[in-house]
Scaffold this motif. Structure first.
Motif, short mmCIF file in Angstrom:
data_model
loop_
_atom_site.label_atom_id
_atom_site.label_comp_id
_atom_site.label_asym_id
_atom_site.label_seq_id
_atom_site.Cartn_x
_atom_site.Cartn_y
_atom_site.Cartn_z
N VAL A 190 0.86 -1.19 0.00
CA VAL A 190 0.00 0.00 0.00
C VAL A 190 0.89 1.24 0.00
O VAL A 190 1.79 1.36 0.84
N ALA A 191 0.65 2.16 -0.94
CA ALA A 191 1.45 3.38 -1.03
C ALA A 191 0.81 4.35 -2.00
O ALA A 191 -0.20 4.04 -2.63
N VAL A 192 1.40 5.53 -2.13
CA VAL A 192 1.06 6.42 -3.24
C VAL A 192 2.02 6.10 -4.37
O VAL A 192 3.07 5.48 -4.16
N ASP A 193 1.67 6.54 -5.57
CA ASP A 193 2.56 6.38 -6.72
C ASP A 193 3.59 7.49 -6.66
O ASP A 193 3.35 8.63 -7.11
N GLU A 216 -4.99 7.20 5.71
CA GLU A 216 -5.59 6.18 4.84
C GLU A 216 -4.60 5.05 4.54
O GLU A 216 -5.00 3.89 4.40
N ILE A 217 -3.32 5.39 4.43
CA ILE A 217 -2.31 4.35 4.23
C ILE A 217 -2.31 3.40 5.42
O ILE A 217 -2.33 2.16 5.26
N GLY A 218 -2.31 3.96 6.63
CA GLY A 218 -2.32 3.12 7.83
C GLY A 218 -3.59 2.30 7.94
O GLY A 218 -3.53 1.10 8.26
N SER A 219 -4.74 2.91 7.69
CA SER A 219 -6.01 2.19 7.84
C SER A 219 -6.15 1.11 6.78
O SER A 219 -6.71 0.03 7.06
N THR A 220 -5.66 1.36 5.57
CA THR A 220 -5.73 0.33 4.52
C THR A 220 -4.81 -0.84 4.85
O THR A 220 -5.18 -2.01 4.65
N CYS A 221 -3.63 -0.54 5.36
CA CYS A 221 -2.69 -1.60 5.74
C CYS A 221 -3.29 -2.52 6.81
O CYS A 221 -3.24 -3.74 6.69
N ILE A 222 -3.85 -1.92 7.86
CA ILE A 222 -4.37 -2.75 8.94
C ILE A 222 -5.62 -3.50 8.48
O ILE A 222 -5.84 -4.65 8.86
N GLU A 223 -6.42 -2.90 7.60
CA GLU A 223 -7.61 -3.57 7.08
C GLU A 223 -7.22 -4.82 6.29
O GLU A 223 -7.83 -5.89 6.46
N LEU A 224 -6.20 -4.71 5.44
CA LEU A 224 -5.77 -5.85 4.63
C LEU A 224 -5.14 -6.94 5.49
O LEU A 224 -5.29 -8.14 5.20
N LEU A 225 -4.44 -6.54 6.55
CA LEU A 225 -3.85 -7.53 7.44
C LEU A 225 -4.94 -8.26 8.23
O LEU A 225 -4.89 -9.49 8.38
N LEU A 226 -5.92 -7.52 8.73
CA LEU A 226 -6.99 -8.15 9.50
C LEU A 226 -7.77 -9.14 8.65
O LEU A 226 -8.20 -10.19 9.14
N LYS A 227 -7.96 -8.83 7.38
CA LYS A 227 -8.65 -9.77 6.50
C LYS A 227 -7.90 -11.09 6.43
O LYS A 227 -8.50 -12.17 6.46
#
Length: 338
Positions: A160-163, A298-309
Motif C-alpha cells: 500500500v502506497a502512493v505512486d 488512509e495508508i495506515g487504515s488500509t494496511c491494517i484492514e488488509l492484514l486483518l482480512k
C-alpha cells in the motif's frame, strides 16, 4: 539429529514454520512442490506433530507487529494512529518496532511473529525480514503481512502506497508551469525505495519538458531539517543557483526555507520551495509550504484492514494498492524570477 518440533522441520526443508503448520492443518493451501518437499523431510525423520503443541500454536496472541524505521518521524504519526485504531477495534494490540533503518532490528521484530508472540506483520521498509527460498512461492513462506509506503520488489507481496513516481512528476510539472527551469532536487537516502521513485519522477518531468538534467542540482539528503539546511547551503554556492528546490520530505523543505531566510532570500520571490508528505505543521510554517499530500491516515487504515482480512482467513490478492496523492499549493512557491 533430535527433532524437537515444527521449527526443526522448517529448517531442514528450508521453509517457514508457518508453511510446515499448513502442511499439517490445511495442506490444500500449500503448493504440491512444497508439500512434497516438507512431507519428504517429515517421513525421513519420522516426525509426528504434538497435538497439544499444535493447539497452543493455533491460539491467537492478540498482537500485531508494526516495523517502522523511525517512529519519531512526523510522517509516521498518522500511519501509526490509524493502525492503532483499526487494530484495537478488532481486539488486537500493536507492538511498535522502531528499527532505525537497521536490518538486524527488522529481523528481530519480525521474529515475534515466527515465535508466536504476534499474529501478523505490518512492514514499513523495503526489505523482507525473513529468510526465503527463491525456488518456492514467496507468499507461502511469509506470515500474514502487509507492506506500506516502501516498495518491495515483488508482485507476491501485498503493498500500500502512493505512486511516488507520478507524485514527484506532478510536483515538477507544477514548478515548470510557473516558469522554473533550474529546479533542484534534495532526495532521501539512496537505499530508500520511495526516494528513488521520486527521483525517477523528477527526472521524467524534466526530460519530457526538454529541460537538461544537471547533476549539480541533485543532492542526497537525510529527511531531516538540518539536512535541508546543509543542502541549501551547497545549492547557494553553485555558479548558477536554482530558482526552485523540490525536497523529498517536508522536514528538509522547512530546513531549506529556514536557511534561505537566514541568508536574506525571500521565499518564493527569489527561490520557490516545495516539499513532500504534507505533515501536520507544513501549513503553519512561514511561508506555508507547498507540498505533495500523502494520505497518511488512509495508508495506515488500509494496511491494517488488509492484514486483518488475512488474520480472519480471507484471501487477499498480492500486489500494489495505490492511494491518491494531492498537490497542496500554498505560499512557498511562485513564478520563476526573471
Amino acid at each position: 539429529m533430535a527433532i524437537l518440533g515444527i521449527r526443526d522441520i522448517a529448517a531442514l526443508a528450508n521453509v517457514s514454520p508457518a508453511t510446515v503448520s499448513r502442511v499439517f492443518s490445511t495442506p490444500e493451501m500449500v503448493s504440491k512442490k512444497t508439500l512434497n518437499k516438507v512431507q519428504k523431510i517429515i517421513d525421513e525423520v519420522g516426525y509426528r506433530p504434538n497435538r497439544m503443541g499444535a493447539s497452543l500454536r493455533t491460539r491467537k496472541s492478540g498482537n500485531i507487529v508494526a516495523i517502522i524505521p523511525d517512529i519519531t518521524n512526523p510522517v509516521n504519526a498518522g500511519i501509526i494512529r490509524a493502525i492503532e485504531q483499526g487494530a484495537q477495534s478488532a481486539g488486537y494490540s500493536v507492538l511498535l518496532g522502531d528499527t532505525q533503518g537497521l536490518e538486524e532490528r527488522e529481523q528481530h521484530y519480525a521474529g515475534l511473529v515466527s515465535h508466536g508472540q504476534a499474529d501478523g506483520l505490518l512492514l514499513f521498509c523495503s526489505r523482507i525480514p525473513f529468510k526465503t527460498d527463491p525456488n518456492l512461492p514467496l507468499m507461502e513462506q511469509l506470515p500474514p503481512m502487509v507492506n506500506g509506503n516502501e516498495r518491495i520488489d515483488s508482485d507476491e507481496v501485498i503493498q500500500v502506497a502512493v505512486d511516488n513516481v507520478a507524485a514527484a512528476k506532478a510536483a515538477i510539472n507544477y514548478l515548470i508551469s510557473l516558469g522554473h527551469k533550474r529546479i533542484a532536487a534534495i532526495t532521501g537516502p539512496g537505499n530508500i525505495a520511495s526516494s528513488n521513485e521520486r527521483l525517477e519522477g523528477y527526472q521524467l518531468a524534466l526530460n519530457e519538458a526538454g529541460i537538461e538534467l544537471d547533476s549539480a542540482l541533485q543532492l542526497e539528503g537525510e529527511y531531516l531539517v538540518q539536512s535541508g539546511m546543509d543542502c541549501a547551503r551547497q545549492l547557494l554556492l553553485l555558479p548558477q543557483r536554482p530558482t526552485a528546490i523540490f525536497c523529498f520530505s517536508d522536514d528538509m523543505a522547512i530546513g531549506v526555507m529556514k536557511f534561505l531566510q537566514k541568508q536574506g532570500f525571500v521565499v518564493p520571490d527569489d527561490i520557490s520551495v516545495m516539499g513532500f508528505d504534507d505533515i501536520n505543521y507544513a501549513k503553519f510554517v512561514t511561508p506555508s509550504l507547498t507540498t505533495v499530500h500523502q494520505p497518511l491516515h488512509e495508508i495506515g487504515s488500509t494496511c491494517i484492514e488488509l492484514l486483518l482480512k488475512q488474520l480472519q482467513g480471507q484471501k487477499v490478492e498480492p500486489g500494489r494498492r495505490y492511494l491518491p496523492f494531492e498537490l497542496k499549493v500554498r505560499d512557498s512557491t511562485g513564478k520563476a524570477p526573471e
